[in-house]
Enzyme design. Structure first.
Site, short mmCIF file in Angstrom:
data_model
loop_
_atom_site.label_atom_id
_atom_site.label_comp_id
_atom_site.label_asym_id
_atom_site.label_seq_id
_atom_site.Cartn_x
_atom_site.Cartn_y
_atom_site.Cartn_z
N SER A 210 0.85 -1.19 0.00
CA SER A 210 0.00 0.00 0.00
C SER A 210 0.89 1.24 0.00
O SER A 210 1.84 1.32 -0.78
CB SER A 210 -0.93 -0.03 1.21
N ARG A 378 -5.68 3.59 -0.55
CA ARG A 378 -6.95 3.65 0.19
C ARG A 378 -8.06 2.91 -0.54
O ARG A 378 -9.02 2.47 0.08
CB ARG A 378 -7.37 5.11 0.40
N VAL A 500 -7.06 4.80 11.07
CA VAL A 500 -5.85 4.91 10.24
C VAL A 500 -6.18 5.36 8.81
O VAL A 500 -7.32 5.29 8.38
CB VAL A 500 -5.08 3.56 10.21
N GLU A 501 -5.14 5.81 8.11
CA GLU A 501 -5.23 6.30 6.73
C GLU A 501 -6.28 7.41 6.59
O GLU A 501 -7.04 7.45 5.63
CB GLU A 501 -5.53 5.15 5.75
N GLY A 502 -6.32 8.31 7.56
CA GLY A 502 -7.28 9.40 7.55
C GLY A 502 -8.47 9.05 8.42
O GLY A 502 -9.28 8.21 8.04
#
Length: 821
Positions: A210, A378, A500-502
């Protein structure tokens, strides 16, 4: 006659707007209507004369371009410049980073459904399927999440070796560098299967494929960097991590305090030009085991060694773990999930300039790198992993609800449990369709920034809802942790994927509609770009063209919203059969309503819309559920519209439509101009807000599909690991389920005889013996029921422990594992 005259003019306006005719055609139609009434002599010469004068003035002003630009467009352009704030460089990079796919059709208010459904969904290649059937299945055979989470706080050495040997860390790396070069849909399938079983193993597999050094190297690395790192990453010789989050900058990644200064220093015994780095990162997945760290920082050049710019901007460097001064800290412990995660620190760490990812050419381009890579990552990692968790919970809960009995009935037959089962099945269907859609967009060559945000937010939220309902249905079985518990760790970890990731709050309230409004709208971004045209005459001409196209678009959306709302969307031209046409029509209606409300919000708030997070969040909800509904329809069409799947598709669709309605209602109810609210309600909901949540009868049908093996249940949970092996309770349940169903008629026969007094006994065994004596059951039937009963008790059993096993590091097994490690 005056009323008829006005209604006729209104009807012409609505019809031309609905059909989105050109301004010239609309003017001609209006004039023809006026002429017809004039020839009829109604509604009187005075009124007609006044209307003709007004029409002539308006028609001339709108159609004679020099006058239109001077008297209409020029003043609006001046106001537009004041309303719209200057787009920052950071925002511009984010806007340029992604591409626009089908989500752009939703902003048009009249989506082309053929564009969606005529394109087949990608399938796995033979090589990719073989990988799933071989190394991935073997990995699942080795997974013991209780051992990972309770005793090891890590994967076993055997699992690490397997991951490296079979290149799980190189799925996105081309074969020319020794990787697997898998498609996004294969990447999704692997994460779905592994992540569904084990968040620990799933995270370890997901991160290198990723947002990390491999993805960044492929797009921006120098040839030397690619040739050095990519083969090592593919083979597992190097383990990557990416250090972005700082102690003072989480979601606001552009304000990171970590910095590097271009200067001369010593590297391996010689003076060289390099960077002196100071940084403090946290929450970095794989950091504790990483051998190469991707580091995001702000680069400064105060002495002008690289050029005239002092603040070069966010940059990325690749640091070997052995770099002097680099401190990889101890481990974080995120909600009892021990996937490797921890801080990374450094003070005055000197590295040569060739550690910059992409070399000095890409110095200051770090934000662009991150945004572009994140839009792809994402769209796959978290949507796929959480879909796997939802599928496995769906499979297990359906089986458990049939196996577990209370009051002599499977608990899945109780209406309260049926409600939860219906949600589980339908949310799993929606999540699976969404994650497949976003992965397919990546395979189609897109960088799906907006769908990626939709996928990340809704896949994680829906899977959390699935797990919540699954936990409720399992009751005590779900909350007692131990080797027999297959839900607890997933439930504990659900907030991690939300964060996570925003963080999801930020993703919903700022990113989904915030990015989509500009990036996906057919005119807004072009209007903003027109402001940058230096020649004033050319700027005015281009803005005039876009402005009146935009006005026509808004009028068309308003007209379509009203007409389709009044007609129950019967005038929408859509594909499909008798059943699916109803779905497409509803979506066409609400797409028009959404596009209208998006324009109204942007016109009302202008550049301040980004600060109106509640309004942006509701519009994001409407956009998301339109996209999810389209994804479900694409899946349903691609699978051949299976009639047996219709109840799940219908429940999920009606739930989505209800959510769209409520989101748009929320926007209208909170619109700041009070007198406009009733007008907007009449346009968007001319017959009222009549959408309802799925009814009980439909929910009963969906729940029933969960409780027994079928093609529908298999399609819904495809890709789950279901091997009937020791220690894997879900596989044991799947193997037992047909026998439990076969035993139910025998159990009902016994119960009937017991109530009639034909058999007796205090225990189940005594009752079985009595049933054989009374010839209610045969000897073979008795043995069958005994075997089923024994296996059922093993399924519903929970774990208990000596206190030493719960005290970290004190149990015999824990000590043995530690010593071996």
């Amino acid at each position: 006659m005056m009323l008829l005259f006005l209604l006729a003019l209104l009807a012409v306006t609505v019809a031309c707007s609905f059909l989105k005719t050109s301004l010239t055609v609309g003017t001609a139609a209006f004039g023809a209507t006026l002429l017809a009434f004039t020839l009829a002599g109604e509604p009187g010469w005075l009124s007609l004369t006044l209307v003709w004068l007004l029409f002539a003035a308006a028609a001339t002003l709108l159609n004679y371009l020099p006058w239109r630009r001077a008297f209409i467009t020029q003043p609006i352009l001046k106001t537009f410049r004041k309303m719209v704030p200057q787009i920052s460089e950071t925002e511009q990079v984010a806007l340029d980073a992604g591409t626009v796919g089908f989500e752009g059709e939703l902003f048009t208010g009249r989506p082309n459904w053929r564009k969606l459904i005529d394109q087949p969904l990608p399938e796995l290649s033979m090589e990719e399927q073989a990988f799933l059937d071989g190394p991935v299945e073997e990995l699942c055979d080795m997974i013991d999440e209780w051992e990972f989470t309770h005793y090891r706080a890590d994967l076993s050495p055997q699992v690490w070796d397997h991951l490296k040997k079979h290149k799980f860390f190189g799925m996105i790396i081309p074969k020319s560098y020794g990787g697997l070069e898998f498609s996004a849909i294969a990447h999704r399938a692997v994460l779905e299967k592994v992540g569904g079983m084990s968040a620990t193993a799933g995270s370890v597999v997901a991160v290198p494929n990723s947002l990390g050094p491999a993805e960044l190297l492929l797009h921006y690395g120098t040839d030397e960097q690619k040739n050095h790192y990519l083969p090592r990453l593919a083979a597992g010789e190097d383990i990557p991590c990416f250090a972005l989050t700082s102690t003072t900058a989480g979601s606001d990644a552009t304000s990171i305090a970590d910095y590097g200064v271009v200067c001369e220093g010593e590297w391996e015994g010689r003076k060289t030009l390099g960077i002196r780095l100071t940084f403090e990162k946290r929450y970095i997945t794989l950091a504790p085991v990483a051998t190469v760290i991707g580091l995001a920082f702000r680069l400064y050049d105060p002495d002008g060694l690289l050029g005239e710019t002092e603040d070069i901007g966010i940059s990325v460097a690749l640091l070997p773990r052995s770099t002097p001064g680099l401190d990889v800290g101890r481990r974080h412990f995120p909600l009892n999930n021990p996937f490797p995660n921890g801080p990374v620190r450094g003070k005055d760490v000197f590295v040569p300039l060739d550690f910059l990812l992409g070399g000095t050419e890409y110095a200051g381009q770090g934000w662009k790198m991150l945004v572009e890579s994140l839009s792809v990552g994402r769209a796959i990692s978290l949507p796929s992993s959480t879909t796997g968790g939802a599928k496995l919970a769906c499979l297990a809960t359906g089986a458990y609800a049939r196996i577990r009995k209370q009051f002599n009935l499977p608990i899945g037959r109780f209406e309260g449990v049926e409600e939860a089962l219906a949600r589980i099945a339908s949310y799993t269907y929606a999540t699976s369709a969404l994650s497949r859609q976003t992965a397919s967009a990546v395979d189609a060559g897109e960088k799906p920034a907006v769908p990626g945000a939709i996928g990340k937010y809704h896949a994680t939220e829906l899977s959390r809802e699935v797990l919540k309902d699954a936990m409720d249905i399992h009751g005590g079985k779900g909350i007692i942790l131990g080797p027999r518990n297959y839900l607890g760790r997933g439930w504990q970890g659900a907030p991690i994927w939300i964060t996570v990731e925003g963080a999801n709050i930020l993703t919903r309230s700022m990113m989904i509609f915030g990015q989509g409004a500009i990036r996906c709208h057919p005119y807004v971004l072009k209007e903003l770009e027109a402001l940058s045209i230096e020649d004033e005459d050319e700027q005015l001409k281009e803005f005039d063209r876009l402005l009146f196209s935009h006005i026509g678009h808004s009028m068309s959306c308003a007209s379509r919203s009203f007409v389709l709302g009044m007609s129950l969307a019967r005038f929408a031209a859509v594909p499909g059969d008798r059943q699916t046409r109803r779905y497409y029509r509803k979506l066409s209606r609400y797409a028009a309503s959404f596009a209208l409300m998006a324009d109204v919000a942007m016109l009302t708030y202008g550049g301040k819309l980004k600060m109106k997070e509640k309004i942006s969040g509701r519009l994001g909800d409407a956009l998301s559920w339109l996209y999810i509904s389209a994804s479900m329809l694409r899946r349903f069409e691609y699978e051949g519209r299976p009639a047996a799947d219709q109840p799940i598709m219908a429940w999920a669709f009606h739930d989505a439509i209800y959510r769209i309605q409520e989101a748009l209602k929320g926007v209208i109810d909170n619109y700041p101009i009070a007198f406009a609210r009733p007008i907007l309600r009449r346009i968007v909901f001319p017959l009222g807000a009549n959408e309802r949540r799925p009814n009980d009868r439909l929910g009963h049908k969906v729940a029933a599909l969960m409780l027994s093996p079928s093609e529908t249940r298999e399609r819904l949970t495809r890709g789950c690991y279901t091997k009937d092996r020791e220690g894997w309770v879900i596989g044991n349940m799947e193997a037992l389920l047909p026998d439990v169903i076969a035993a139910e008629p025998l159990e009902r026969r016994m119960l009937k005889a017991l109530r009639a007094g034909k058999i007796s006994g205090y225990t189940f065994e005594e009752q079985l013996d009595s049933a054989v004596e009374a010839k209610i059951l045969s000897v073979d039937e008795k043995k069958f029921l005994e075997g089923v009963r024994e296996r059922v008790l093993e399924i519903v059993a929970v774990d208990d422990f000596d206190i030493r096993e719960l005290q970290a590091g004190l149990s015999d097994k824990g000590e043995a594992i530690r010593d071996a490690a």
